[in-house]
Enzyme design. Structure first.
Site, PDB file in Angstrom:
ATOM      1  CB  SER A 241      -9.035   9.523 -10.870  1.00  0.00           C
ATOM      2  OG  SER A 241      -8.914  10.812 -10.393  1.00  0.00           O
TER       3      SER A 241
ATOM      4  CG  ASP B 218     -11.873  10.018  -3.301  1.00  0.00           C
ATOM      5  OD1 ASP B 218     -11.138  11.022  -3.215  1.00  0.00           O
ATOM      6  OD2 ASP B 218     -12.181   9.488  -4.386  1.00  0.00           O
TER       7      ASP B 218
ATOM      8  CG  HIS C  10      -8.785   9.146  -5.595  1.00  0.00           C
ATOM      9  ND1 HIS C  10     -10.041   9.590  -5.916  1.00  0.00           N
ATOM     10  CD2 HIS C  10      -8.032   9.357  -6.693  1.00  0.00           C
ATOM     11  CE1 HIS C  10     -10.038  10.050  -7.163  1.00  0.00           C
ATOM     12  NE2 HIS C  10      -8.835   9.920  -7.659  1.00  0.00           N
TER      13      HIS C  10
END
Ligand SMILES: *[C@@H]1O[C@H](CO)[C@@H](O)[C@H](O)[C@H]1NC(C)=O
Ligand SMILES: *[C@@H]1O[C@H](CO)[C@@H](O)[C@H](O)[C@H]1NC(C)=O
Ligand SMILES: *[C@@H]1O[C@H](CO)[C@@H](O)[C@H](O)[C@H]1NC(C)=O
Ligand SMILES: *[C@@H]1O[C@H](CO)[C@@H](O)[C@H](O)[C@H]1NC(C)=O
Length: 502
Positions: free
Chosen positions: A187, A439, A464
């Site tokens: 991320s 995602d 994710h």
């Protein structure tokens, strides 16, 4: 920071707030920040399985508050965690997690992949906390008190912290001088890992950047892809599912026209505080949107369970309630309630649903909000046609005004592309970008290899940064393949470094 979910007993996370935030400016601040933090927290669930002991030692390193000027000579303590159980001394590699917006112990405990491969690589694991998160507060309790104290919360300062810390580690740990270092992150942490390799190629020999939306800036990618991906996840998880969500907005609007309707909605959704005003309805819709987005981020193939337990493939479970998009408004909205309850009340112990919980914030939440209001300007939009959300254009001015109101600063939308190169990054090397097809953050990710050593991996069944989680019996083949390739590249980079060819 972290734990999303907003029923009464749990604070919603920061990240979460974000997206919707973008869409629903009236929601006020949270709204502004991008959502991944949130995801991070949620997804962490796998780690809890207890497969690993996550045994590490905690250290603190004295960092400059300002690496880029010489007037401010203050320092602070940056926390970092080290596990050398499997480290081959001397010279064994260091896997360095570039901490993102949260308490570093969370990332440590929940990046099972690093723990899974430490032995095979003979690697030392280091998890470095990002400044202004967890315990690494440059000004203690005053860190968030005003724009002046927040002035040192930037990705560039964080990368400099990492570089300085690694220099210290390599010069003080006997046997580490020649250890090749690989950056890993997911991320925002994945963005940092990639940028770390770009900016400090002498410090890290390569980077694994998982679910890192380094192109979700300016107009590098269309602003609506993010919501289209969420929509596709729902569309592919059950007949009528995305249509039900799409039809729900107008149903809510019709219901919200009368006070009886508002009362009915508040009752059906078991809301902690009843909807009264137009603003309440807007934040209610924002809260619903953010719930759908969050589900897309954590649509994992096995039950994940950290603070907020979720079933395996949670969107499929949600979609069982959303088969009939064309019934009456009341039936549709009752179904929507059942669906969100999968997220907020899977354990059946939520007393009421709190749509403003995202507005509460821990420091972590605040930190990401501030970053979103300065460097991390990510345009999002939806059209209600190619996606299942209410149409919202991207309005930078409104976003900027909201930031000014919140933090007394205005965002600079082109800074990230200026400092990190946007799409013009082919002069760099040894970065592996992985993205999950489910995602929404893959919208801003690198999904095609840019050169022989800027490699993209897509994990079609992945949400994710699934690849950074621990191995699980229900992992799809695609993520096993991704992890294997990641290890292969890491070995290659280590070998190159040893031959002095990096
Ligand atoms: C991380 O793991 C350690 C050791 O297993 C544990 O003491 C700590 O509470 C965990 N932290 C979080 C945030 O889960
Ligand atoms: C959560 O589920 C339980 C059991 O189904 C139910 O009694 C309760 O009302 C639900 N809470 C909310 C907020 O909907
Ligand atoms: C809902 O969340 C907000 C923000 O965290 C909090 O201030 C409020 O007390 C909560 N309401 C209820 C009824 O729990
Ligand atoms: C980046 O590359 C694109 C295409 O190669 C080019 O059009 C653009 O001007 C470049 N941007 C910068 C800032 O160099």
């Amino acid at each position: 920071m972290e734990f999303p979910c907003s029923n009464t007993h749990r604070a919603i996370t920061m990240g979460i707030s974000s997206l919707p935030g973008c869409l629903f400016l009236s929601w006020s601040l949270l709204l502004i920040s991008p959502a991944w933090s949130f995801l991070i927290s949620r997804q962490f669930s796998s780690a809890q399985s207890g497969i690993h002991a996550f045994q590490y030692e905690t250290f603190y390193y004295t960092q400059q508050v300002d690496h880029f000027g010489f007037f401010e000579d203050l320092t602070f303590k940056q926390r970092y965690l080290v596990s050398d159980t499997h480290w081959k001394n001397p010279g064994g590699p260091i896997l360095f997690y570039t901490g993102n917006e949260g308490d570093i112990t969370l990332f440590c405990n929940n990046t099972g992949f690093m723990w899974d491969i430490a032995e095979e690589l003979g690697a030392m694991l280091v998890f470095a906390e990002h400044r202004y998160y967890g315990e690494s507060m440059p000004f203690g309790d005053l860190s968030f008190s005003d724009p002046k104290h927040l002035n040192y919360l930037t990705s560039e300062q964080a990368l400099a912290d990492f570089a300085v810390l690694l220099r210290y580690i390599k010069t003080t740990i006997s046997g580490a001088q020649d250890s090749p270092v690989i950056a890993l992150g997911g991320s925002y942490g994945g963005m940092l890992a990639a940028w770390f390799r770009m900016k400090y190629p002498d410090v890290v020999v390569g980077a694994i950047a998982s679910s890192a939306p380094i192109w979700q800036f300016e107009d590098l990618v269309p602003c609506n892809t993010y919501y289209q991906i969420v929509t596709n996840d729902f569309k592919n998880s059950g007949p009528g599912c995305s249509e039900s969500v799409r039809n729900s907005w107008a149903a809510i609007n019709r219901m919200a026209e009368t006070s009886d309707g508002l009362q009915w909605l508040s009752g059906v959704f078991h809301l902690c505080s009843p909807l009264k005003t137009k603003e309440d309805v807007i934040s209610f819709k924002g809260w619903l949107s953010e719930t759908w987005v969050s589900l897309a981020m954590v649509d994992y193939p096995y039950a994940a369970n950290f603070l907020e337990p979720l079933p395996a493939w949670p969107i499929q479970v949600v979609c069982k309630f959303l088969k009939n998009p064309n019934g009456g408004d009341k039936e549709l909205l009752q179904n929507i309630y059942q669906a969100v309850n999968v997220y907020y009340n899977y354990t059946s112990d939520a007393e009421c649903l709190n749509t403003s919980q995202t507005a509460s914030g821990s420091l972590g939440d605040q930190g990401w909000n501030y970053q979103a209001c300065t460097e991390m300007v990510m345009p999002f939009c939806s059209d209600g046609v190619t996606d299942m959300f209410e149409a919202q254009t991207w309005d930078f001015q409104a976003y900027s005004d909201e930031c000014y109101k919140q933090w007394g600063v205005r965002p600079r939308s082109s800074w990230i592309t200026t400092v990190y190169g946007g799409k013009n990054i082919t002069s760099h090397s040894n970065i592996l970008f992985s993205n999950g097809g489910l995602d929404p953050w893959s919208a801003g990710g690198v999904k095609e290899s840019l050169s022989e050593s800027l490699v993209a991996i897509v994990i079609p069944e992945g949400a994710h940064h699934l690849d950074l989680r621990s191995n699980n019996a229900n992992d799809p083949k695609s993520v096993l393949g991704a992890r294997a390739l990641e290890v292969e590249y890491m070995k290659k980079w280590i070998k190159q470094a040893r031959r002095g060819k990096i």
